[in-house]
Design an enzyme around this catalytic site. Structure first.
Site, short mmCIF file in Angstrom:
data_model
loop_
_atom_site.label_atom_id
_atom_site.label_comp_id
_atom_site.label_asym_id
_atom_site.label_seq_id
_atom_site.Cartn_x
_atom_site.Cartn_y
_atom_site.Cartn_z
N LYS A 47 -41.88 -78.97 -150.41
CA LYS A 47 -41.72 -77.57 -150.85
C LYS A 47 -43.04 -77.05 -151.40
O LYS A 47 -43.46 -75.93 -151.09
CB LYS A 47 -40.62 -77.47 -151.92
N GLN A 91 -33.62 -79.37 -158.51
CA GLN A 91 -33.52 -80.33 -157.41
C GLN A 91 -32.30 -81.23 -157.59
O GLN A 91 -32.07 -81.78 -158.66
CB GLN A 91 -34.81 -81.18 -157.37
N ASP A 114 -31.91 -71.21 -153.76
CA ASP A 114 -31.00 -72.01 -152.92
C ASP A 114 -29.71 -71.28 -152.57
O ASP A 114 -28.93 -71.75 -151.74
CB ASP A 114 -30.65 -73.31 -153.65
#
Ligand code: NAD
Length: 277
Positions: A47, A91, A114
């Site tokens: 990322k 995460q 997300d």
């Protein structure tokens, strides 16, 4: 035809890089990692790499695996209130003492890269504009890139997980597909997979989809990731299915690169929201 996620990722990222440069967009991603999960560290590096490539700043916040939930909540509140932060990623997985869903839901929906907060999922449920989960958006963008129609198609999804199968079924219905969702309690997978115009497998079960389960000229999308030793294996028996399918994603090299590209795409979308709202 091979649906080349790496190629599409490069094209999308090049366009975004140009946009960030010409519009002088100041975008910053905050990534929170709790614990020592090795796979998470690799995902985060990836990322950071692609953010860096297009001119997005990243800040990583790492915490020991025994960190208390309150500490993470406090950081999220701080990042929510920080106008210089465009997006936040917690995460997954997190250690047991932290409730991932509860803590993720405290992220400001306008910084929810997300697309996992209740507000964004509710908007998806209602068919309203929303921040789509990155893998879901990546699959749709990949189909669109190759001009594969979604509207009116019979789409069969294997898997009803919260990250892929379930939100994907909603997103594809919102695009007027006829969607059938299969799972571990489905009596006969083949009965449904053989009827699909587009077959998407998001089960995480190595080589679950065999050639006899696929009708000629189906589009096959392989989302699943399983590890066999140090090899990554998809849900689809690629070697035997590729000659039957009209189009198919390699795995790796199909949906994975699209997921990363959509993190960047979502960050740009969030930045534009913040400018307009
Ligand atoms: P999950 O474990 O939450 O859901 C898996 C689903 O598959 C469940 O609904 C289960 O009922 C179904 N399933 C499992 N085995 C099955 C079988 N043999 N027959 C029928 N149904 C079966 O997983 P998830 O988070 O939704 O992710 C799905 C897969 O996609 C995983 O392998 C994950 O690693 C992968 N994934 C890939 C990407 C990517 O970018 N390529 C991104 C996210 C997830």
């Amino acid at each position: 035809m091979i649906l080349d996620g790496k190629l599409v990722r490069e094209e999308i990222l090049n366009k975004i890089k140009e946009k960030i440069k010409t519009e002088a967009l100041d975008i910053k991603l905050a990534i929170i990692l709790v614990g020592d999960d090795e796979a998470s560290k690799i995902y985060i590096k990836n990322k950071e790499k692609y953010c860096n490539l297009v001119g997005i700043k990243t800040t990583k916040y790492t915490f020991a695996s025994n960190t208390k939930e309150d500490e993470i909540i406090e950081l999220i509140q701080k990042l929510n209130n920080d106008a210089s932060v465009t997006g936040i990623i917690l995460q997954s997985p997190v250690p047991k003492q932290i409730d991932f869903d509860k803590v993720t839901n405290l992220i400001d929906p306008n910084k929810d890269v997300d697309g996992f907060t209740k507000e964004n999922i509710y908007n998806l449920y209602l068919g309203r504009k929303t921040i789509l989960p990155c893998t879901v958006k990546g699959i749709i963008k990949l189909l669109e890139y190759y001009n594969i129609p979604i509207e009116g198609q019979d789409i069969v999804i294997i898997g009803r997980g919260n990250i892929v199968g379930h939100p994907l079924s909603l997103a594809l219905q919102n695009k007027n597909a006829t969607v059938t969702v299969l799972h571990t309690h489905t009596k006969d997978l083949e009965k449904f997979t053989k009827e699909a115009d587009i077959l998407i497998s998001a089960a995480g079960c190595a080589h679950l989809v065999k050639s006899y389960m696929v009708k000629k000229n189906t589009v096959v999308i392989d989302v699943g990731v399983s590890r066999k030793g140090d090899k990554i294996v998809g849900d689809v028996d690629f070697e035997n299915v590729k000659d039957i399918a009209a189009a198919i994603t390699p795995n790796p090299g199909g949906v994975g690169p699209m997921t990363v590209a959509m993190i960047i795409d979502n960050l740009v979308e969030l930045k534009e929201r913040s400018k307009n709202g």
